[in-house]
Enzyme design. Sequence first.
Site, PDB file in Angstrom:
ATOM      1  N   THR A 146       0.881  -1.185   0.000  1.00 39.95           N
ATOM      2  CA  THR A 146       0.000   0.000   0.000  1.00 39.95           C
ATOM      3  C   THR A 146       0.915   1.231   0.000  1.00 39.95           C
ATOM      4  O   THR A 146       1.345   1.665  -1.048  1.00 39.95           O
ATOM      5  CB  THR A 146      -0.960   0.001   1.211  1.00 39.95           C
ATOM      6  OG1 THR A 146      -0.219  -0.106   2.415  1.00 39.95           O
ATOM      7  CG2 THR A 146      -1.943  -1.137   1.113  1.00 39.95           C
ATOM      8  N   LYS A 168       3.578  -6.977   4.167  1.00 41.57           N
ATOM      9  CA  LYS A 168       3.314  -5.594   3.788  1.00 41.57           C
ATOM     10  C   LYS A 168       2.976  -4.841   5.074  1.00 41.57           C
ATOM     11  O   LYS A 168       2.425  -5.383   6.034  1.00 41.57           O
ATOM     12  CB  LYS A 168       2.198  -5.451   2.767  1.00 41.57           C
ATOM     13  CG  LYS A 168       0.793  -5.745   3.188  1.00 41.57           C
ATOM     14  CD  LYS A 168       0.011  -4.720   3.934  1.00 41.57           C
ATOM     15  CE  LYS A 168       0.205  -3.301   3.478  1.00 41.57           C
ATOM     16  NZ  LYS A 168      -0.598  -2.376   4.391  1.00 41.57           N
ATOM     17  N   THR A 179      -2.141  -3.089  10.547  1.00 42.55           N
ATOM     18  CA  THR A 179      -2.137  -2.972   9.077  1.00 42.55           C
ATOM     19  C   THR A 179      -0.958  -3.674   8.480  1.00 42.55           C
ATOM     20  O   THR A 179      -0.170  -3.127   7.709  1.00 42.55           O
ATOM     21  CB  THR A 179      -2.185  -1.557   8.521  1.00 42.55           C
ATOM     22  OG1 THR A 179      -3.286  -0.896   9.082  1.00 42.55           O
ATOM     23  CG2 THR A 179      -2.392  -1.564   7.002  1.00 42.55           C
ATOM     24  N   GLU A 259       6.221   4.914   7.534  1.00 39.99           N
ATOM     25  CA  GLU A 259       5.828   6.133   6.833  1.00 39.99           C
ATOM     26  C   GLU A 259       6.592   7.355   7.331  1.00 39.99           C
ATOM     27  O   GLU A 259       6.497   7.736   8.482  1.00 39.99           O
ATOM     28  CB  GLU A 259       4.332   6.355   7.020  1.00 39.99           C
ATOM     29  CG  GLU A 259       3.513   5.336   6.236  1.00 39.99           C
ATOM     30  CD  GLU A 259       2.048   5.312   6.641  1.00 39.99           C
ATOM     31  OE1 GLU A 259       1.664   6.057   7.551  1.00 39.99           O
ATOM     32  OE2 GLU A 259       1.298   4.530   6.033  1.00 39.99           O
ATOM     33  N   ASN A 378       0.108  10.915   6.888  1.00 37.91           N
ATOM     34  CA  ASN A 378      -1.071  10.427   7.586  1.00 37.91           C
ATOM     35  C   ASN A 378      -2.189  11.445   7.674  1.00 37.91           C
ATOM     36  O   ASN A 378      -3.293  11.121   8.089  1.00 37.91           O
ATOM     37  CB  ASN A 378      -0.674   9.911   8.965  1.00 37.91           C
ATOM     38  CG  ASN A 378       0.064   8.599   8.835  1.00 37.91           C
ATOM     39  OD1 ASN A 378      -0.497   7.615   8.372  1.00 37.91           O
ATOM     40  ND2 ASN A 378       1.344   8.599   9.182  1.00 37.91           N
TER      41      ASN A 378
END
EC number: 2.3.1.35
Lengths: 383, 383
Positions: A146, A168, A179, A259, A378
């Site tokens: 993603t 992932k 996630t 991230e 985010n």
Amino acid sequence: MSVTTAKGFRAAGVTAGLKASGTSDLALVLNDGPLKHAAAVFTSNRVAAAPVYWSRQVLNDGRVDAVLLNSGGANACTGPEGFQNTHASAEKVAGLLGLSATDVAVCSTGLIGEQLPMEKLLPGIEAAAAALTDDGGPAAAAAIMTTDTVAKEAVFAGAGYSIGGMAKGAGMLAPGLATMLVVISTDAVVEPEGLDTALRDAVRVSFNRADSDGCMSTNDTVLLLASGASGSYPDLAEFTAGLAALCQELARALIGDAEGASHDIAITAVNAASEHDAELAARAVARSNLFKTAIFGNDANWGRVLSAVGTTEAIFESDQLNVTINGVQVCRNGMIGDSRDLVDLTPRQVNVEIDLRAGDARATILTNDLTHEYVEENSAYSS
Amino acid sequence: MSVTTAKGFRAAGVTAGLKASGTSDLALVLNDGPLKHAAAVFTSNRVAAAPVYWSRQVLNDGRVDAVLLNSGGANACTGPEGFQNTHASAEKVAGLLGLSATDVAVCSTGLIGEQLPMEKLLPGIEAAAAALTDDGGPAAAAAIMTTDTVAKEAVFAGAGYSIGGMAKGAGMLAPGLATMLVVISTDAVVEPEGLDTALRDAVRVSFNRADSDGCMSTNDTVLLLASGASGSYPDLAEFTAGLAALCQELARALIGDAEGASHDIAITAVNAASEHDAELAARAVARSNLFKTAIFGNDANWGRVLSAVGTTEAIFESDQLNVTINGVQVCRNGMIGDSRDLVDLTPRQVNVEIDLRAGDARATILTNDLTHEYVEENSAYSS
């Protein structure tokens, strides 16, 4: 090769059109046997996605023949229609491959609260089934990405057998998983009970100690499939150690791709009264936004380490604590140690050691710094 | 007027030179009596600053004659020398005002792990003692500011008595308090036991429900002093209600001034099985960096609300949850409700209501969004 390294497995990754980016978004992993043994760990979030409810049922008998994974939609908070869509997806896989739907696990990742576009997903499943090959691991690993910037794969070579896995996840990692989708395959001969024990032990010291931002997702799943195709019967302790090493490698890859991070941080509590205490203390630091922003600012702010440790119930005396950051003991006996200016925080890797001086147990939590890019990704990216 | 609103109190704020900015940094509050009753709540962080250790001892007998507060240095993790410095400061105050040092509470705020410059602090105490006046509240409130952009003061007018308070704190607020100093004075006649009960009740529903970034400081202190100068004997329940209202006003001011925030967020869990459950659920959302960055991005991302609530042990069924953001019910029965696009997140104030549908209790947690400015302030400013 990852998930197709072990004998007895085929995989595929295709583009069903679920993601606006147009990159591949649907993966399929098939266990050709002879064994179809499996174990899994799912999110402990009480708001769980439809595929998690479905796959928990599939795993009840310790048998999984195939796993379907999609990015581009979490299928979480989607009610009965969402569950029916997961069921229909498993039926589609089963019909194409001659399996029972109750042996097909399903994983999804993406935005919460939107229905999956079944008119794209079902044709995608046909394409994936047609594309299954015994070197399809990398294509499958790419299709589950993603916000990941790189595909995550790892392999472990055992004595006469192999273990391979793909993962992932980028940011949102937390204890109890988050996630994060992981599929691991092995051709070793291990019964479902042994797989379950080995997987829980391995996850405890790997994915559950990767804590990027403390948020736990509705979709997290780690699946372990065994084909038995090598004919090798490994010692369970040896198998578990190999599996744990592989899971730790994947966990490091996840944290390394979190991230918007500019530092990878390993926080180790040493000389703790118990492993639980060590984990508590290290995790409290990993959860401190103030500590994480300080590291982003290349500031060896040990006061924020002590503040975080002080919120825990771990056994320690505050005037006995030592803290070492990248080799410099900046806090000694709970007080000012060597100058924080001696600490070089320009490398991406940061190692923080907290000496609790209360025993001989230790644990490491992996996390990241808190950066402008984290806020940007985010706040701008709905997930 | 704040801390000098109630009769029997004098205060001062002066510049001792502790802060590089050159603004005032030393406050003194004196209770002229006739009563010298007091109660306090301190940080629950096990790594506590020297002034916290000192002031806990001072409060043991329920008597406080004066409070010395400094910004520009936390005097935390400073060992025996730090404790001696706190002791010497209290002795200095006592000598100048004819008190016993064991009746002088001390509060400090600023960077952890550095000794206070006593050569500046001791002359500053002389200046503060000389400057004490019965309208010195605002000067005292200004002198305790660190990254605060405004001084925080509040007053409550009771039947025949007053309560007034000042607070400092910006960001870093958390349950159990955090880098927050609060001094409240009243001229009501209340015994130490009554003050203690009233203060704990008031703090529970105010400061302990302000949760900016989940970090708890080593120095947090809330002091309540009673002079009895009004001669009024209030009903304790009425006094507690007034005190709680004043504390809530100060807590809102603290959250409204949190470091780098662009939204003030009130998260209310309603219809909970217990107040504890309501607080658990609301606090989990307040602690979610993903939720807080979404609000910064003006994204009514209710999936992140549900993900956070799902990590708690509060009583609820995931398919019964409703979430309303700024008046729009974006999640109904755990599923997609009205369009998130209808939610207007441009105002600074954001109200999130989570309906647990499990009882009739409720609780509100106040927090902020997570912004670029938060990262900037906390990576660039050592504290």
